[in-house]
Every structure is written in structure tokens, then in C-alpha cells.
Design a protein around this motif. Structure first.
Motif, PDB file in Angstrom:
ATOM      1  N   UNK A 173       0.957  -1.210   0.084  1.00  0.00           N
ATOM      2  CA  UNK A 173      -0.105   0.022   0.058  1.00  0.00           C
ATOM      3  C   UNK A 173       0.670   1.473   0.062  1.00  0.00           C
ATOM      4  N   UNK A 174       2.082   1.119   0.661  1.00  0.00           N
ATOM      5  CA  UNK A 174       3.066   2.546   0.734  1.00  0.00           C
ATOM      6  C   UNK A 174       3.771   2.372  -0.675  1.00  0.00           C
ATOM      7  N   UNK A 175       3.708   1.188  -1.444  1.00  0.00           N
ATOM      8  CA  UNK A 175       4.581   1.371  -2.500  1.00  0.00           C
ATOM      9  C   UNK A 175       3.902   1.514  -3.906  1.00  0.00           C
ATOM     10  N   UNK A 176       2.670   2.201  -3.995  1.00  0.00           N
ATOM     11  CA  UNK A 176       1.719   2.100  -4.908  1.00  0.00           C
ATOM     12  C   UNK A 176       0.828   1.629  -5.105  1.00  0.00           C
ATOM     13  N   UNK A 177       0.152   0.772  -4.311  1.00  0.00           N
ATOM     14  CA  UNK A 177      -1.058  -0.152  -4.303  1.00  0.00           C
ATOM     15  C   UNK A 177      -2.085   0.882  -3.863  1.00  0.00           C
ATOM     16  N   UNK A 178      -2.965   1.453  -4.942  1.00  0.00           N
ATOM     17  CA  UNK A 178      -3.768   2.470  -4.657  1.00  0.00           C
ATOM     18  C   UNK A 178      -5.285   2.192  -4.064  1.00  0.00           C
ATOM     19  N   UNK A 179      -5.615   0.750  -4.474  1.00  0.00           N
ATOM     20  CA  UNK A 179      -6.951   0.524  -4.058  1.00  0.00           C
ATOM     21  C   UNK A 179      -6.913  -1.040  -4.075  1.00  0.00           C
ATOM     22  N   UNK A 180      -7.610  -1.454  -2.940  1.00  0.00           N
ATOM     23  CA  UNK A 180      -7.715  -2.945  -2.495  1.00  0.00           C
ATOM     24  C   UNK A 180      -9.065  -3.473  -1.940  1.00  0.00           C
ATOM     25  N   UNK A 181      -9.703  -4.206  -2.968  1.00  0.00           N
ATOM     26  CA  UNK A 181     -11.009  -4.543  -2.459  1.00  0.00           C
ATOM     27  C   UNK A 181     -10.793  -5.993  -1.773  1.00  0.00           C
ATOM     28  N   UNK A 182     -11.370  -6.493  -0.580  1.00  0.00           N
ATOM     29  CA  UNK A 182     -10.961  -7.654   0.012  1.00  0.00           C
ATOM     30  C   UNK A 182     -12.130  -8.287   0.420  1.00  0.00           C
ATOM     31  N   UNK A 183     -12.170  -9.548  -0.085  1.00  0.00           N
ATOM     32  CA  UNK A 183     -13.439 -10.582   0.080  1.00  0.00           C
ATOM     33  C   UNK A 183     -12.971 -11.718   0.811  1.00  0.00           C
ATOM     34  N   UNK A 184     -12.780 -11.743   2.288  1.00  0.00           N
ATOM     35  CA  UNK A 184     -12.459 -12.655   3.179  1.00  0.00           C
ATOM     36  C   UNK A 184     -13.412 -13.594   3.705  1.00  0.00           C
ATOM     37  N   UNK A 185     -13.350 -14.780   3.936  1.00  0.00           N
ATOM     38  CA  UNK A 185     -14.310 -15.783   4.508  1.00  0.00           C
ATOM     39  C   UNK A 185     -13.502 -16.930   5.180  1.00  0.00           C
ATOM     40  N   UNK A 186     -14.504 -17.415   6.055  1.00  0.00           N
ATOM     41  CA  UNK A 186     -13.599 -18.605   6.893  1.00  0.00           C
ATOM     42  C   UNK A 186     -14.276 -19.781   6.140  1.00  0.00           C
ATOM     43  N   UNK A 187     -13.717 -20.980   6.083  1.00  0.00           N
ATOM     44  CA  UNK A 187     -14.131 -22.226   5.541  1.00  0.00           C
ATOM     45  C   UNK A 187     -15.811 -22.438   5.937  1.00  0.00           C
ATOM     46  N   UNK A 188     -16.730 -22.886   4.834  1.00  0.00           N
ATOM     47  CA  UNK A 188     -17.768 -22.984   5.125  1.00  0.00           C
ATOM     48  C   UNK A 188     -18.899 -21.870   4.997  1.00  0.00           C
ATOM     49  N   UNK A 189     -18.319 -20.660   5.018  1.00  0.00           N
ATOM     50  CA  UNK A 189     -19.151 -19.425   4.862  1.00  0.00           C
ATOM     51  C   UNK A 189     -19.451 -19.232   3.319  1.00  0.00           C
ATOM     52  N   UNK A 190     -20.542 -18.801   3.264  1.00  0.00           N
ATOM     53  CA  UNK A 190     -21.063 -18.364   1.981  1.00  0.00           C
ATOM     54  C   UNK A 190     -20.040 -17.119   1.318  1.00  0.00           C
ATOM     55  N   UNK A 191     -19.913 -17.392   0.135  1.00  0.00           N
ATOM     56  CA  UNK A 191     -19.057 -16.258  -0.902  1.00  0.00           C
ATOM     57  C   UNK A 191     -19.960 -15.977  -1.961  1.00  0.00           C
ATOM     58  N   UNK A 192     -19.649 -15.056  -2.691  1.00  0.00           N
ATOM     59  CA  UNK A 192     -20.250 -14.334  -3.851  1.00  0.00           C
ATOM     60  C   UNK A 192     -19.537 -14.942  -4.980  1.00  0.00           C
ATOM     61  N   UNK A 193     -18.314 -15.765  -4.798  1.00  0.00           N
ATOM     62  CA  UNK A 193     -17.392 -16.148  -5.970  1.00  0.00           C
ATOM     63  C   UNK A 193     -17.331 -17.556  -5.763  1.00  0.00           C
TER      64      UNK A 193
END
Length: 100
Positions: free
Chosen positions: A80-100
Motif C-alpha cells: 500500500x505504501x509502494x503504490x497499491x492504490x486500491x484494495x477490495x478484500x473479500x475474506x471468508x472462513x471455511x464453510x461461509x457463503x461467498x459470492x464467488x
């Protein structure tokens, strides 16, 4: 090493994910203005500046959504300090529903 490869290694080492997808979405942001490039400069959509991280890991079990996001952001602070401007994070634990 590319930023994407570095992020993949860090996320894998830290969270031992069951599933991990890192999607470079930089091209979707062509035409946007970036403050670090002067407000008058327009981003051309190339490079590694915008990513989406989709990760399923047992490490996220029992963590709130905010705690999960903080854990990923802390891990990727150097990027993030080195130029990563935007980060979308979609975290889940095993067994949780994801949209992907």
C-alpha cells in the motif's frame, strides 16, 4: 517480483488459504485521477495499482469482517505504501457463503 506475486506469497504464508484469487483490476480504473500523480494527471489503467483479493482461510474463523480486513491490510502495508492504490478484500472462513 511483481506486486501480485508478492501479495500472493504473503497471503499464502500468513493465512494458509483454502482458496485464494488475486485479481488485477487496474485496467477498470483507467481515466481516474490519482493524488500521488498530481490531481491533474489521469491514470492510464496500466500496472498494478488496483486489486481484488478473494480469500478463504481457517485463520478468519471467529474474526469479524473488520478484523479480517485489518489483518489483510496490515499484512500488505508495504504494498500500500509502494503504490497499491486500491484494495477490495473479500475474506471468508471455511464453510461461509461467498459470492464467488
Amino acid at each position: 517480483m511483481s506486486m501480485q506475486t508478492a501479495m500472493e506469497k504473503k497471503l499464502t504464508d500468513a493465512f494458509a488459504p483454502e482458496r485464494l484469487a488475486i485479481v488485477n483490476e487496474s485496467h477498470l480504473h483507467a481515466g481516474h485521477h490519482h493524488a500521488e500523480n498530481d490531481h491533474h494527471a489521469t491514470f492510464d489503467g496500466t500496472g498494478e495499482t488496483h486489486f481484488r483479493i478473494r480469500i478463504v482461510s481457517p485463520a478468519f474463523s471467529g474474526m469479524s469482517r473488520i478484523e479480517r480486513h485489518r489483518a489483510v491490510n496490515t499484512l500488505l502495508a508495504d504494498e500500500l505504501k509502494a503504490g497499491l492504490h486500491a484494495l477490495a478484500i473479500e475474506p471468508a472462513a471455511p464453510g461461509e457463503k461467498t459470492r464467488w
